[in-house]
Motif scaffolding. Structure first.
Motif, mmCIF file in Angstrom:
data_model
loop_
_atom_site.group_PDB
_atom_site.id
_atom_site.type_symbol
_atom_site.label_atom_id
_atom_site.label_comp_id
_atom_site.label_asym_id
_atom_site.label_seq_id
_atom_site.Cartn_x
_atom_site.Cartn_y
_atom_site.Cartn_z
ATOM 1 N N TRP A 20 1.085 -1.401 0.016
ATOM 2 C CA TRP A 20 0.292 -0.191 0.157
ATOM 3 C C TRP A 20 0.619 1.299 -0.113
ATOM 4 O O TRP A 20 0.640 2.175 -0.430
ATOM 5 N N LEU A 21 1.832 0.764 0.547
ATOM 6 C CA LEU A 21 3.169 2.328 0.755
ATOM 7 C C LEU A 21 3.836 2.594 -0.328
ATOM 8 O O LEU A 21 4.166 3.795 -1.063
ATOM 9 N N ALA A 23 2.673 1.626 -3.285
ATOM 10 C CA ALA A 23 1.110 2.728 -4.388
ATOM 11 C C ALA A 23 1.869 3.455 -4.861
ATOM 12 O O ALA A 23 1.915 4.170 -5.971
ATOM 13 N N ARG A 24 1.969 4.346 -3.532
ATOM 14 C CA ARG A 24 2.603 5.798 -3.274
ATOM 15 C C ARG A 24 3.769 6.113 -3.132
ATOM 16 O O ARG A 24 3.932 7.319 -2.660
ATOM 17 N N ASP A 25 4.963 5.472 -2.850
ATOM 18 C CA ASP A 25 6.318 6.192 -3.276
ATOM 19 C C ASP A 25 6.668 6.582 -4.939
ATOM 20 O O ASP A 25 6.670 5.361 -5.980
ATOM 21 N N PRO A 26 7.099 7.524 -4.547
ATOM 22 C CA PRO A 26 8.101 7.540 -5.923
ATOM 23 C C PRO A 26 9.467 7.257 -6.238
ATOM 24 O O PRO A 26 9.622 6.775 -7.744
ATOM 25 N N LYS A 33 4.232 -0.539 -8.932
ATOM 26 C CA LYS A 33 3.082 0.171 -7.802
ATOM 27 C C LYS A 33 1.880 0.368 -8.641
ATOM 28 O O LYS A 33 1.093 0.286 -7.695
ATOM 29 N N GLY A 37 -0.970 -1.388 -5.579
ATOM 30 C CA GLY A 37 -1.906 -0.655 -5.107
ATOM 31 C C GLY A 37 -2.801 -1.538 -5.610
ATOM 32 O O GLY A 37 -3.785 -2.048 -4.796
ATOM 33 N N SER A 97 -8.981 0.321 2.931
ATOM 34 C CA SER A 97 -8.607 0.571 1.153
ATOM 35 C C SER A 97 -10.485 0.534 0.601
ATOM 36 O O SER A 97 -10.922 -0.305 0.221
#
Length: 120
Positions: A20-21, A23-26, A33, A37, A97
């Motif tokens: 989950w993290l 999916a948001r990490d660049p 990703k 996600g 989610s």
């Protein structure tokens, strides 16, 4: 054996939060990703695509599909980055989610509409 199963289940829960993290990490590659996600959204969704009360199939997603998705997503994320995400995941509470909930409901509505059109 029960202790090993508990350890595996705890690691699986931690990895879902780490995905989950991710999916948001660049720093995570785009393909990883998207997969991370999707897997995290489904695993953290309060409802299942296949309800658990359906014999065999209901538990199939929990026992095979989710772990396989997690395994594949973990293979796509570089190990040092995944170690950082796992450390961050252990320090936080389990998220929920809403996107996963909406996706599962949308799939059920689409399947019901398709079944309706086929039967009419």
């Amino acid at each position: 054996m029960l202790d090993r199963l508990k350890i595996w289940a705890k690691a699986l829960k931690r990895d879902v939060v780490a995905l989950w993290l991710a999916a948001r990490d660049p720093r995570v590659p785009l393909g990883a990703k998207v997969l991370a996600g999707g897997v995290a959204a489904y695993a953290l969704s309060p409802i299942d695509l296949i309800p658990d009360f359906i014999p065999v199939l209901g538990l199939l997603d929990d026992l095979l599909i989710v772990p396989a998705g997690i395994w594949l997503a973990l293979r796509l994320i570089p190990a040092p980055l995944m170690a950082d995400l796992r450390a961050r995941a252990e320090a936080m509470a389990k998220p929920r989610s809403t996107a996963g909930l909406i996706a599962v409901i949308a799939i059920w509505i689409a399947l019901a509409a398709a079944l309706y059109l086929i039967l009419i």
